[in-house]
Structure formats: C-alpha cells, structure tokens
Design a protein around this motif. Structure first.
Motif, PDB file in Angstrom:
ATOM      1  N   THR A 139       3.456  50.556 -18.750  1.00 21.14           N
ATOM      2  CA  THR A 139       4.079  49.275 -19.073  1.00 21.14           C
ATOM      3  C   THR A 139       5.167  49.486 -20.119  1.00 21.14           C
ATOM      4  OG1 THR A 139       2.034  48.067 -18.635  1.00 21.14           O
ATOM      5  CG2 THR A 139       3.706  46.948 -19.961  1.00 21.14           C
ATOM      6  N   LYS A 141       7.780  46.756 -21.554  1.00 24.93           N
ATOM      7  CA  LYS A 141       8.225  45.366 -21.473  1.00 24.93           C
ATOM      8  C   LYS A 141       9.046  45.005 -22.701  1.00 24.93           C
ATOM      9  CE  LYS A 141       6.520  40.613 -21.017  1.00 24.93           C
ATOM     10  NZ  LYS A 141       7.253  40.123 -22.214  1.00 24.93           N
ATOM     11  N   THR A 203       6.352  49.370 -15.115  1.00 26.57           N
ATOM     12  CA  THR A 203       6.288  47.945 -14.834  1.00 26.57           C
ATOM     13  C   THR A 203       6.297  47.122 -16.112  1.00 26.57           C
ATOM     14  OG1 THR A 203       4.902  46.218 -13.816  1.00 26.57           O
ATOM     15  CG2 THR A 203       3.770  48.114 -14.756  1.00 26.57           C
ATOM     16  N   ARG A 204       6.564  45.827 -15.966  1.00 27.29           N
ATOM     17  CA  ARG A 204       6.497  44.902 -17.097  1.00 27.29           C
ATOM     18  C   ARG A 204       5.090  44.338 -17.265  1.00 27.29           C
ATOM     19  NH1 ARG A 204      10.866  42.126 -18.968  1.00 27.29           N
ATOM     20  NH2 ARG A 204       9.681  40.180 -18.823  1.00 27.29           N
ATOM     21  N   ASN A 205       4.253  44.537 -16.273  1.00 27.74           N
ATOM     22  CA  ASN A 205       2.893  44.006 -16.300  1.00 27.74           C
ATOM     23  C   ASN A 205       1.909  45.057 -16.802  1.00 27.74           C
ATOM     24  OD1 ASN A 205       3.785  41.549 -15.087  1.00 27.74           O
ATOM     25  ND2 ASN A 205       3.781  42.584 -13.102  1.00 27.74           N
ATOM     26  N   ILE A 206       0.768  44.584 -17.297  1.00 28.93           N
ATOM     27  CA  ILE A 206      -0.268  45.479 -17.797  1.00 28.93           C
ATOM     28  C   ILE A 206      -1.159  45.918 -16.638  1.00 28.93           C
ATOM     29  CG2 ILE A 206      -2.294  45.661 -19.287  1.00 28.93           C
ATOM     30  CD1 ILE A 206       0.278  45.650 -20.830  1.00 28.93           C
TER      31      ILE A 206
END
Length: 273
Positions: A139, A141, A203-206
């Motif tokens: 991640t 972000k 990714t930006r998500n966990i």
C-alpha cells in the motif's frame, strides 16, 4: 582513495578563489559535526549488518525512519519509546546521539526488506526480514492535509502537506508507517528498480489476508475515523441541541426549560461570572 587532507585544502582554496565570505556559525558547525559523526557511525553499522545477508544478496537502498514528526512511529518504537541499553556499544550510541528507539531503518535488498531499530541491533542483533515472495501487495497511499501558514504571509496562506501511508503484510507480520515526501521518493524508486518488487501489486487500499485484520489493523481506516469522528460528534451535538431547543425532546431539552435545575444552575453561573 583521495587524501581527505588535500581534498579539504582544495575546497578551502576554491572558497578563496570565489571570494566566499560565508562563515559557519557555531550552530552550523555543531550540526556539521553531528552529521559527520553520524555518517561514520552508519558506515560502521552497515558493515555489521552485511554478515546477515544471504549469498548473492545486495543492498539497494536505505529508508530511514525517526520520531521527529515525519513518521508515524507505528513500527518498532515500543512503549513510549523506552529502552534500556545493555551492551557498551549501545550505551555509547545513546550517549553520542541521544537516541533510544527513535532511529529505525528499512533496508532494501534484491531479495527482501530488512527492518531494524538501531539500538536493538547494537544490543541483540535483532531485525525483521520481509522476503518479497511473501508480500502480496504494498500500500502506497497519498494523504493531503491543508493548513494555514501564518509565518510568511498575512493573511495566512493555505498550504498543502502531503504524507504517504506505506503498508504491507508479510506472513504473520504487518508493517505500517507514515512517510514524508523524500521517504516516499526513495520507496517509489525501489518499487520501479528492484525486479522482485516490480512483480508486487502496489495499491491505495490495505491488503490483509484475514478479514479481522482488515478492520483492526487498517491504518487507512484509522486515519479516516480519526479525521471524521470529531466532525461527526459536533454534528450530533448540534442536532441534539436543535431537538431540545425547538421541539423540547431529547437529552438536551432540560437546558431550554428554565424551570428545571440544570437550566437554573447555568443561569446562575452566567450571572456570577
């Protein structure tokens, strides 16, 4: 290897040729001394780490983390950052650099990431290994926060502050940190240059293997809650005040009934002060 004595003298000659009149003040001299001392220490520290590398493993970069405000100190800092050094080497480190668990380092190699707290490695040779083959997703972000700068302008200028959430899961370990712009640039460069990291999803998500960890060990969710909770509490309080004031219902209705004891106490306080 160039002779450092000659190198410094040549630098002084260049300054004379350029008619440089800028002299270091006492604080600048102290800062330069501390930086030089830290540079020498870190060179020696890296040599102590190298014997723990696997055959064919090469170091590509270092990502430093501190407790000076740029990082979240979510990993490795411990309870209130406290630590009791045991070895003479660790005690000398505390004396020279006035640090316990604040300075931490993430080492990027061609095979894995190695994380350690400086003083723990000096004391016990403790470190954590995160092979790239065990990481399903990373991640990264970007977080944006605005604030008003009162120092350089009036009226104050609106300034954007950018931080980056860096998080991944490796087997049963979760690594999560908050990075500044320079730290994020180091990470981005490794993600694009190390072949084994290029195969990992960014990714930006966990990402969490277990659903429970997606909620409990989720820094992005925690950031959203921390950011929105005060606003939600304020809105609920205003709604309760409106219900009590206009419709005389809810837990705040007694505040607007001037015959009740809470209202009388409030009026008395206003009159007294």
């Amino acid at each position: 290897m160039a002779n450092p004595f000659k190198a410094v003298i040549n630098q002084l000659n260049n300054e004379i040729d350029k008619n440089s009149k800028n002299e270091l003040n006492q604080q600048q001299k102290q800062n330069l001394f501390n930086q030089t001392k830290m540079y020498i220490f870190l060179q020696d520290f890296i040599e102590k780490v190298k014997p723990y590398l696997e055959e064919g493993e090469e170091i590509h970069a270092y990502l430093p983390m501190t407790n000076d405000g740029q990082n979240a100190s979510a990993v490795g800092l411990g309870l209130l950052g406290m630590y009791h050094p045991e070895s003479e080497e660790a005690k000398a480190y505390v004396k020279n650099f006035n640090d316990l668990r604040g300075n931490r380092i993430l080492i990027f190699t061609n095979q894995r990431m190695i994380f350690t707290t400086i003083i723990e490695f000096l004391d016990q040779k403790t470190f954590f290994s995160y092979p790239y083959t065990t990481i399903k997703a990373i991640t990264l972000k970007e977080n944006k926060m605005n604030y008003f700068d009162w120092d350089d302008s009036f009226p104050p200028k609106r300034v954007a502050l950018y931080t980056y959430t860096f998080d991944f899961e490796s087997e049963n370990h979760i690594f999560s940190e908050l990075l500044g712009q320079r730290d994020a640039d180091i990470l981005k460069r490794q993600l694009s240059e190390i072949p084994a990291l290029q195969d990992i999803l960014v990714t930006r998500n966990i990402y969490r293997k277990h659903k429970f960890d997606r909620v409990v060990n989720n820094p992005v969710l925690a950031y959203k809650i921390m950011y929105s909770l005060p606003l939600a509490v304020a809105v609920i309080f205003l709604i309760l005040l409106a219900l009590g004031g206009f419709f005389h219902i809810g837990p705040t209705k007694s505040l607007f009934d001037f015959t009740t004891e809470p209202a009388l106490q409030m009026i008395s306080m206003w009159l007294l002060y």
